[in-house]
Design an enzyme around this catalytic site. Structure first.
Site, PDB file in Angstrom:
ATOM      1  N   ASN A  93     -12.380  -3.666   0.933  1.00 25.15           N
ATOM      2  CA  ASN A  93     -11.288  -3.833   1.900  1.00 25.15           C
ATOM      3  C   ASN A  93     -11.886  -4.096   3.276  1.00 25.15           C
ATOM      4  O   ASN A  93     -12.468  -5.150   3.498  1.00 25.15           O
ATOM      5  CB  ASN A  93     -10.378  -2.603   1.881  1.00 25.15           C
ATOM      6  CG  ASN A  93      -9.246  -2.705   2.882  1.00 25.15           C
ATOM      7  OD1 ASN A  93      -8.622  -3.745   3.000  1.00 25.15           O
ATOM      8  ND2 ASN A  93      -8.981  -1.651   3.625  1.00 25.15           N
ATOM      9  N   GLU A  94     -11.778  -3.151   4.168  1.00 27.39           N
ATOM     10  CA  GLU A  94     -12.326  -3.380   5.519  1.00 27.39           C
ATOM     11  C   GLU A  94     -13.743  -2.834   5.576  1.00 27.39           C
ATOM     12  O   GLU A  94     -13.987  -1.746   6.081  1.00 27.39           O
ATOM     13  CB  GLU A  94     -11.426  -2.698   6.548  1.00 27.39           C
ATOM     14  CG  GLU A  94     -10.090  -3.399   6.699  1.00 27.39           C
ATOM     15  CD  GLU A  94      -9.207  -2.765   7.759  1.00 27.39           C
ATOM     16  OE1 GLU A  94      -9.447  -1.603   8.144  1.00 27.39           O
ATOM     17  OE2 GLU A  94      -8.260  -3.439   8.200  1.00 27.39           O
TER      18      GLU A  94
ATOM     19  N   GLU B 243       0.855  -1.188   0.000  1.00 30.22           N
ATOM     20  CA  GLU B 243       0.000   0.000   0.000  1.00 30.22           C
ATOM     21  C   GLU B 243       0.891   1.238   0.000  1.00 30.22           C
ATOM     22  O   GLU B 243       1.980   1.244   0.584  1.00 30.22           O
ATOM     23  CB  GLU B 243      -0.893   0.006   1.255  1.00 30.22           C
ATOM     24  CG  GLU B 243      -1.729   1.279   1.377  1.00 30.22           C
ATOM     25  CD  GLU B 243      -2.913   1.137   2.330  1.00 30.22           C
ATOM     26  OE1 GLU B 243      -2.871   0.248   3.215  1.00 30.22           O
ATOM     27  OE2 GLU B 243      -3.875   1.910   2.180  1.00 30.22           O
TER      28      GLU B 243
ATOM     29  N   CYS C 286      -6.965   0.790   3.011  1.00 32.35           N
ATOM     30  CA  CYS C 286      -7.847   1.971   3.057  1.00 32.35           C
ATOM     31  C   CYS C 286      -7.739   2.825   1.806  1.00 32.35           C
ATOM     32  O   CYS C 286      -8.694   3.508   1.425  1.00 32.35           O
ATOM     33  CB  CYS C 286      -7.488   2.817   4.271  1.00 32.35           C
ATOM     34  SG  CYS C 286      -7.874   2.001   5.817  1.00 32.35           S
TER      35      CYS C 286
END
Ligand code: AHR
Length: 657
Positions: free
Chosen positions: A373-374, A48, A239
């Site tokens: 993602n989350e 990332e 994120c």
């Protein structure tokens, strides 16, 4: 040694061994029971652009804000004399450029100076490729690398003139070879002729990038990634995929095509943590999806792109209006289908052709794609469902990865796992940044997972020491211990990637991280060594290993021991990993059962990772404080009587002869 002494020492040794044998932890390996296959993807990397991991890090560009398109157009630049900003440049998605005009007197100067990322790191006698898009007639610019903090006679380290002689925009190039090493040099460009010149996309790269590619990657950092033998490479992050809002999500389509025309995106990590605020942190997408696919290929890792599912970061947005309504997801789903075409499509398809035009006609052979993602709550599965349907229809063999949310357990996790099963995703991404106590009790996490459900991708994890958020040895030891449970359950866990991967020592937002760097150097953390030990000793199949008929997972009565065993078919080797997380050395009897009479074990090797100081870490100045040590081991028959030191991770290897 005289006979008498030899007798005494043999006596002492055998007495010691008896004591050993009595108190030993007897581990039994069922050597003839070659079990579940260990996926080649098992250990890999999660990448990332956080901590200046891409721009200012892995991406070897040394100029910050090279196209003057940051929202503050001169961020990173000092300007002097007559410099004006223009916005009708040759690259429509990065329209700004600068005009350098005659300052009006022979002794006056017009120019621009770039500070790089925390300075520009240059090495003596290495070559640096300066390029610029320019236009001007009979003009000249002077390009200099300067010592910003110079106390000497001159600031100039090296300098070259570049003649600009084109009415139309044209790319110019010159090689600079500094005679000294500087961690924090600057790049300065003067107008060196009467008249004016326009400059756009001002760039400086080391010539010696990974594989010598222009628009390339920093060699030492790629080497550190490749050296763990990663089996999977997840990108472009966590994120960052979601974005603080949808407009700033990672949009892969903006990250491909000519590098000059990839639009700037904000990087959410520039402001996510107010106490680690980096207002000059943007994403140029210079290392975009093409370069990331290429990197995965270079490392022999399966590429695993993760795309936005129509939800912006839920931590930052609880207003439903921040997300894409379920009935308006078409363009997001199309992005996923187009990405698969970009990676695998024939060169006569729209996106396959772009890949070929960029230099890679052969497909990248994409097999996995992550969506979301989350995420949490019903808003996630209701969106994911539409992606799954469309991808399955167009690409039935593609393996789809869903998310179990940001927590390692709890309400969201318990809600999402059954939802993922209903949607029949192939793998579920789990994240756990957890303290020592969690790692110590989670060696058996996967023992009772549903064998028939989706497989697990432990997509982000790291031991975050309680009050000690750095890469200290203890954290890495507990990661090693936990991974024995991952390995033991290789039929369920198909991938595991530590996170985050990279961090600039002057620009981090999150720690611990696997690899740290400054402008010239990098250091492999002790967690890196754990990853590397697993990557290099992955094996092909799980082999049962028990103590008192129980798996060795650090549970009560197991003396802080964690263990797993694998068989490696190509090298005909048994590999046993043991982590002793206790503060006492432990006697171990390692018995290989079930071997045929004709089968022998030999060529024993032991690799250990240990530090007497649990808080010790590898640093840029002392990169080898904690590194594995290797020695030969003799095994008598099928049992090894040995001792594993306190707080030690040990890898034993025996070839079947
Ligand atoms: O690894 C850092 C961040 O942790 C990732 O971006 C996110 O997925 C997680 O919260």
């Amino acid at each position: 040694m005289n006979k008498h002494l030899a007798f005494l020492s043999a006596l002492a040794l055998s007495a010691g061994m008896n004591l050993n044998a009595q108190n030993a932890n007897n581990m039994v390996i069922q050597a003839n029971k070659i079990g579940a296959e260990i996926q080649p993807t098992m250990y890999g990397h999660f990448f990332e652009d956080i901590n200046y991991g891409a721009d200012g890090g892995l991406y070897a560009e040394l100029v910050k804000n090279r196209s003057f398109d940051f929202p503050q157009n001169f961020m990173g630049w000092d300007i002097f004399g007559k410099v004006t900003l223009q916005n009708d440049g040759p690259f429509e998605r990065n329209p700004h450029y600068v005009r350098l005009s005659d300052p009006g007197h022979a002794h006056k100067r017009t120019g621009i100076e770039n500070e790089g990322f925390f300075g520009i790191g240059i090495k003596a006698n290495e070559k640096y490729r300066f390029t610029v898009w320019a236009r001007g007639e009979n003009q000249k610019i002077k390009v200099e690398l300067i010592n910003n903090a110079s106390m000497g006679e001159t600031q100039v380290i090296t300098s070259q003139d570049v003649a600009i002689n084109s009415k139309e925009w044209k790319k110019y190039e010159v090689i600079l070879t500094p005679g000294e090493t500087q961690e924090k040099a600057h790049l300065r460009i003067f107008l060196a002729s009467p008249g004016s010149v326009d400059l756009e996309h001002v760039s400086l790269f080391p010539v010696d990038t990974w594989k010598g590619r222009e628009n390339g990657l920093r060699k030492d950092l790629v080497q550190a990634l490749a050296d763990t033998k990663p089996g999977v490479f997840r990108f472009p992050g966590g994120c960052i995929v979601e974005g603080t809002d949808l407009a700033t999500r990672y949009n892969w389509k903006n990250s491909v095509g000519p590098v000059e025309n990839r639009p700037i995106n904000e990087n959410r990590w520039h402001y996510t943590f107010p106490h680690r605020f980096y207002p000059d942190y943007f994403q140029t997408y210079g290392m975009g999806f093409y370069e990331l696919f290429l990197l995965a290929e270079d490392m022999g890792a399966e590429p695993l792109p993760v795309l936005n599912c129509g939800l912006s970061c839920q931590y930052q947005n609880d207003d439903p209006k921040a997300h894409v309504p379920v009935d308006q997801l078409d363009s997001y789903i199309q992005d996923a289908l187009d990405l698969i075409e970009f990676a695998n499509g024939d060169t006569n398809t729209k996106w396959g052709k772009l890949r070929a035009d960029m230099g890679h006609p052969a497909p990248f052979n994409l097999k996995f794609i992550g969506i979301g993602n989350e995420q949490w709550g019903p808003e996630y599965p209701e969106r994911l469902k539409l992606f799954v349907e469309a991808i399955r229809k167009a690409y039935p063999d593609m393996k789809i990865i869903g998310s179990s949310g940001p927590q390692s357990e709890g309400e969201d996790f318990d809600y999402l796992w059954p939802e993922m099963k209903k949607l029949k995703v192939d793998l579920v991404d789990e994240h756990f940044y957890r303290p020592e106590s969690w790692f110590l009790k989670s060696g058996n996490r996967y023992d009772n997972y549903d064998r028939k459900g989706p497989k697990v991708f432990a997509g982000e994890y790291a031991c975050h020491g309680d009050g000690k958020k750095w890469n200290h040895f203890h954290a890495s030891l507990l990661e090693a211990a936990f991974l024995t449970g991952v390995e033991r359950n290789a039929d369920v866990v198909h991938m595991a990637t530590y996170a985050p991967l990279l961090a600039h020592v002057e620009g981090w937002q999150w720690r611990p991280d696997l690899i740290w760097f400054d402008n010239l150097r990098s250091v492999r953390s002790c967690s890196w060594y754990v990853q590397s030990l697993y990557g290099h000793n992955k094996g092909t199949n799980v082999v049962p290993l028990t103590m008192n008929k129980q798996a060795v997972s650090g549970q009560e009565g197991q003396n802080g021991l964690f263990a797993s065993a694998v068989w490696d078919e190509p090298t005909q080797t048994y590999i046993v990993k043991i982590a002793n997380t206790s503060d006492k050395a432990q006697a171990i009897n390692l018995e290989f059962k079930g071997l045929k009479k004709s089968e022998k074990l030999g060529e024993g090797k032991l690799i250990t990772l240990h530090s007497d100081n649990l808080d010790a870490e590898n640093t840029l100045d002392n990169p080898n404080t904690i590194v594995p040590k290797e020695s030969a081991v003799n095994i008598e028959g099928n049992t090894l009587n040995t001792e594993i030191g306190a707080m030690t991770f040990a890898v034993y290897k025996f070839k079947k002869l």
